[in-house]
Design a protein around this motif. Sequence first.
Motif, mmCIF file in Angstrom:
data_model
loop_
_atom_site.group_PDB
_atom_site.id
_atom_site.type_symbol
_atom_site.label_atom_id
_atom_site.label_comp_id
_atom_site.label_asym_id
_atom_site.label_seq_id
_atom_site.Cartn_x
_atom_site.Cartn_y
_atom_site.Cartn_z
ATOM 1 N N MET A 1 -5.405 -4.351 6.165
ATOM 2 C CA MET A 1 -6.106 -5.021 7.254
ATOM 3 C C MET A 1 -5.120 -5.741 8.171
ATOM 4 S SD MET A 1 -8.675 -5.910 8.971
ATOM 5 C CE MET A 1 -9.986 -5.230 7.979
ATOM 6 N N LYS A 2 -4.147 -6.457 7.572
ATOM 7 C CA LYS A 2 -3.203 -7.230 8.390
ATOM 8 C C LYS A 2 -2.406 -6.326 9.323
ATOM 9 C CE LYS A 2 -2.549 -11.059 5.096
ATOM 10 N NZ LYS A 2 -3.455 -10.558 4.040
ATOM 11 N N THR A 3 -2.062 -5.110 8.868
ATOM 12 C CA THR A 3 -1.260 -4.231 9.726
ATOM 13 C C THR A 3 -2.067 -3.657 10.874
ATOM 14 O OG1 THR A 3 -1.722 -2.199 8.488
ATOM 15 C CG2 THR A 3 0.075 -3.588 7.689
ATOM 16 N N ASN A 4 -3.395 -3.735 10.789
ATOM 17 C CA ASN A 4 -4.242 -3.179 11.845
ATOM 18 C C ASN A 4 -4.646 -4.220 12.883
ATOM 19 O OD1 ASN A 4 -5.686 -1.367 9.184
ATOM 20 N ND2 ASN A 4 -4.411 -0.438 10.750
ATOM 21 N N ILE A 5 -5.121 -5.391 12.415
ATOM 22 C CA ILE A 5 -5.612 -6.394 13.375
ATOM 23 C C ILE A 5 -5.039 -7.783 13.122
ATOM 24 C CG2 ILE A 5 -7.768 -5.139 13.754
ATOM 25 C CD1 ILE A 5 -9.169 -7.104 11.927
ATOM 26 N N GLY A 6 -4.107 -7.915 12.174
ATOM 27 C CA GLY A 6 -3.508 -9.211 11.910
ATOM 28 C C GLY A 6 -4.200 -9.944 10.775
ATOM 29 N N ASN A 7 -3.760 -11.172 10.517
ATOM 30 C CA ASN A 7 -4.311 -11.997 9.441
ATOM 31 C C ASN A 7 -5.529 -12.754 9.955
ATOM 32 O OD1 ASN A 7 -4.836 -13.538 7.230
ATOM 33 N ND2 ASN A 7 -2.773 -14.402 7.037
ATOM 34 N N TRP A 26 -16.844 7.293 9.523
ATOM 35 C CA TRP A 26 -16.065 8.304 10.229
ATOM 36 C C TRP A 26 -15.329 9.242 9.283
ATOM 37 C CZ3 TRP A 26 -16.064 9.365 15.370
ATOM 38 C CH2 TRP A 26 -16.692 8.444 16.208
ATOM 39 N N GLY A 27 -15.251 8.899 7.991
ATOM 40 C CA GLY A 27 -14.536 9.749 7.044
ATOM 41 C C GLY A 27 -13.030 9.700 7.217
ATOM 42 N N ILE A 28 -12.520 8.575 7.734
ATOM 43 C CA ILE A 28 -11.091 8.441 8.015
ATOM 44 C C ILE A 28 -10.571 7.151 7.383
ATOM 45 C CG2 ILE A 28 -9.352 8.122 9.818
ATOM 46 C CD1 ILE A 28 -10.427 10.915 9.806
ATOM 47 N N VAL A 29 -9.419 7.232 6.725
ATOM 48 C CA VAL A 29 -8.735 6.050 6.208
ATOM 49 C C VAL A 29 -7.658 5.650 7.210
ATOM 50 C CG1 VAL A 29 -7.359 5.091 4.335
ATOM 51 C CG2 VAL A 29 -9.156 6.757 3.836
ATOM 52 N N CYS A 30 -7.699 4.396 7.652
ATOM 53 C CA CYS A 30 -6.727 3.935 8.648
ATOM 54 C C CYS A 30 -5.329 3.866 8.041
ATOM 55 C CB CYS A 30 -7.117 2.558 9.177
ATOM 56 S SG CYS A 30 -8.676 2.547 10.090
ATOM 57 N N GLY A 31 -4.330 4.167 8.843
ATOM 58 C CA GLY A 31 -2.954 4.072 8.387
ATOM 59 C C GLY A 31 -2.436 2.647 8.455
ATOM 60 N N ASN A 32 -1.367 2.383 7.724
ATOM 61 C CA ASN A 32 -0.713 1.075 7.761
ATOM 62 C C ASN A 32 0.352 1.086 8.852
ATOM 63 O OD1 ASN A 32 -1.776 -0.445 5.265
ATOM 64 N ND2 ASN A 32 -1.229 1.550 4.434
ATOM 65 N N ASN A 33 0.138 0.297 9.893
ATOM 66 C CA ASN A 33 1.111 0.241 10.984
ATOM 67 C C ASN A 33 2.439 -0.348 10.505
ATOM 68 O OD1 ASN A 33 -0.784 1.266 12.733
ATOM 69 N ND2 ASN A 33 -1.459 -0.744 13.449
ATOM 70 N N ILE A 44 5.392 3.655 -8.156
ATOM 71 C CA ILE A 44 4.022 4.175 -8.034
ATOM 72 C C ILE A 44 3.978 5.674 -8.289
ATOM 73 C CG2 ILE A 44 3.367 2.371 -6.401
ATOM 74 C CD1 ILE A 44 3.656 4.452 -4.171
ATOM 75 N N SER A 45 5.060 6.217 -8.851
ATOM 76 C CA SER A 45 5.124 7.664 -9.057
ATOM 77 C C SER A 45 4.061 8.156 -10.026
ATOM 78 C CB SER A 45 6.513 8.063 -9.558
ATOM 79 O OG SER A 45 6.811 7.390 -10.781
ATOM 80 N N SER A 46 3.656 7.307 -10.978
ATOM 81 C CA SER A 46 2.668 7.721 -11.973
ATOM 82 C C SER A 46 1.263 7.235 -11.638
ATOM 83 C CB SER A 46 3.069 7.198 -13.360
ATOM 84 O OG SER A 46 3.136 5.778 -13.361
ATOM 85 N N CYS A 47 1.085 6.637 -10.466
ATOM 86 C CA CYS A 47 -0.225 6.100 -10.079
ATOM 87 C C CYS A 47 -0.885 7.021 -9.050
ATOM 88 C CB CYS A 47 -0.078 4.702 -9.482
ATOM 89 S SG CYS A 47 0.669 3.495 -10.593
ATOM 90 N N PRO A 48 -2.204 7.201 -9.147
ATOM 91 C CA PRO A 48 -2.922 7.999 -8.135
ATOM 92 C C PRO A 48 -3.106 7.190 -6.856
ATOM 93 C CG PRO A 48 -4.473 7.136 -9.737
ATOM 94 C CD PRO A 48 -3.105 6.712 -10.207
ATOM 95 N N LEU A 49 -1.998 6.919 -6.172
ATOM 96 C CA LEU A 49 -1.994 5.992 -5.048
ATOM 97 C C LEU A 49 -1.347 6.657 -3.841
ATOM 98 C CD1 LEU A 49 -2.563 3.046 -4.149
ATOM 99 C CD2 LEU A 49 -0.253 2.478 -4.916
ATOM 100 N N LEU A 50 -1.955 6.485 -2.680
ATOM 101 C CA LEU A 50 -1.413 7.031 -1.437
ATOM 102 C C LEU A 50 -1.282 5.906 -0.419
ATOM 103 C CD1 LEU A 50 -0.575 9.432 0.360
ATOM 104 C CD2 LEU A 50 -2.992 9.677 0.987
ATOM 105 N N MET A 51 -0.059 5.661 0.024
ATOM 106 C CA MET A 51 0.191 4.675 1.071
ATOM 107 C C MET A 51 0.097 5.386 2.420
ATOM 108 S SD MET A 51 0.802 1.692 -0.293
ATOM 109 C CE MET A 51 1.405 0.877 -1.776
ATOM 110 N N CYS A 52 -0.994 5.199 3.120
ATOM 111 C CA CYS A 52 -1.226 5.927 4.371
ATOM 112 C C CYS A 52 -0.399 5.318 5.498
ATOM 113 C CB CYS A 52 -2.707 5.896 4.739
ATOM 114 S SG CYS A 52 -3.772 6.694 3.530
ATOM 115 N N THR A 53 0.356 6.141 6.176
ATOM 116 C CA THR A 53 1.108 5.701 7.346
ATOM 117 C C THR A 53 0.496 6.225 8.638
ATOM 118 O OG1 THR A 53 2.585 7.602 7.108
ATOM 119 C CG2 THR A 53 3.248 5.552 6.028
#
Length: 383
Positions: A1-7, A26-33, A44-53
């Motif tokens: 959230m902070k990377t999109n609109i601030g704190n 919308w079926g869209i995950v926002c990226g991290n600015n 995080i190599s063993s975690c089912p985690l995706l850091m969206c850019t």
Amino acid sequence: MKTNIGNCIETSGIASLIKTFHSIRWGIVCGNNHLNQLNPHLDISSCPLLMCTEPTEQKLSAVFVGVSSWGFGGTNVHLHCYGGVDEEIRLPPEPTPQELRPRLSYWPSGGGDLGSMSRPRRGFFIIGSWSGWTEPEPMEDEGDGCYGYTLVLGDTRWEQFQLLIDNSYSKVLHPQRYKAPKGTEVFGPTRQEEVMQDSTWFVDGRPNNTQIRAITASAGATAVATPEPLTFTNEDEGLPGQLYRIRLHIAGKWRTVTWAKAKEAPQGLLALKGPEAKYYVAGSWNNYRFEEMTAVSDGTYTCEVSLSSGPNRFQITRNGDWHQAIFPVSPNAGPTVEIEGPSDRKDRHWLVSATAGEKLKITFQRSIDASGSSKMKVLWEKL
């Protein structure tokens, strides 16, 4: 959230919730600015985690999303949100005509060698939507690295499938995408729980009259670009009962899956040689577990269920497969609403209000004509 609109400080929680609602809609995950590099101390190599850019499309049209908020005063809140894509604001994508899809190369002369895990001892097996993904069937060895299976097209006019090595669910062969066309690369063997039914080949016998516009120029000094429609038809189009020969080709390390019509089925044959479809009710009263419906006559199925208190929602599936869901065109519908499916599950249900323990008899009717078109009706009555 902070990377999109601030704190947002005091309003961070509600802002995150609003963002989540729009993301689901919308079926869209926002990226991290401004995310260019992860902390090297994060493993995080063993975690089912995706850091969206960048904006990333959700894998499913309906999803669960969690939202957490930690307040300065010690109040911690976590919400589970569930919803689906609003197709009124975001229309589903048009399928790319098969003629325009990129084809992966298959080298029939071979080269290289498959690993020992990819070589069968008992042969190759096929499993698919026609049997509810429960009954693997052996493929025939046609020689020269080719294995075949004859598929009877069901009443939906499409089928999905995967392949198994040695009839083992720990050795699944699959494409790299959902509803892949023929001629695509084969991946695996992979354990079934890692691929489930999200990577399948898709035999589509439905008519496809997709049109695109090609730009042509008139002759002469004053040439004018004129759009002309180009129509692509489906070479695999067939009625229920149409036979297709599915083949797995292996040449060295190279593998691909193809299919073609085996022969024309008699007019009006509605998959008489194929397995009889079963229908299931899945409702909120039992956390959407499948309850098999009973065939009471040709094309009519019933099921009696015990409802929970308040609103009860349900859908119907063919062969207990969420990729063959049957649902109303509008959410929280009554019995008179038009019906869609079988197709991928969407967040639209029939709605019945009841008291705890109240019995409901659900009746599903489906008739299919010689062209493969179906008419469906869902009725219910309290007992």
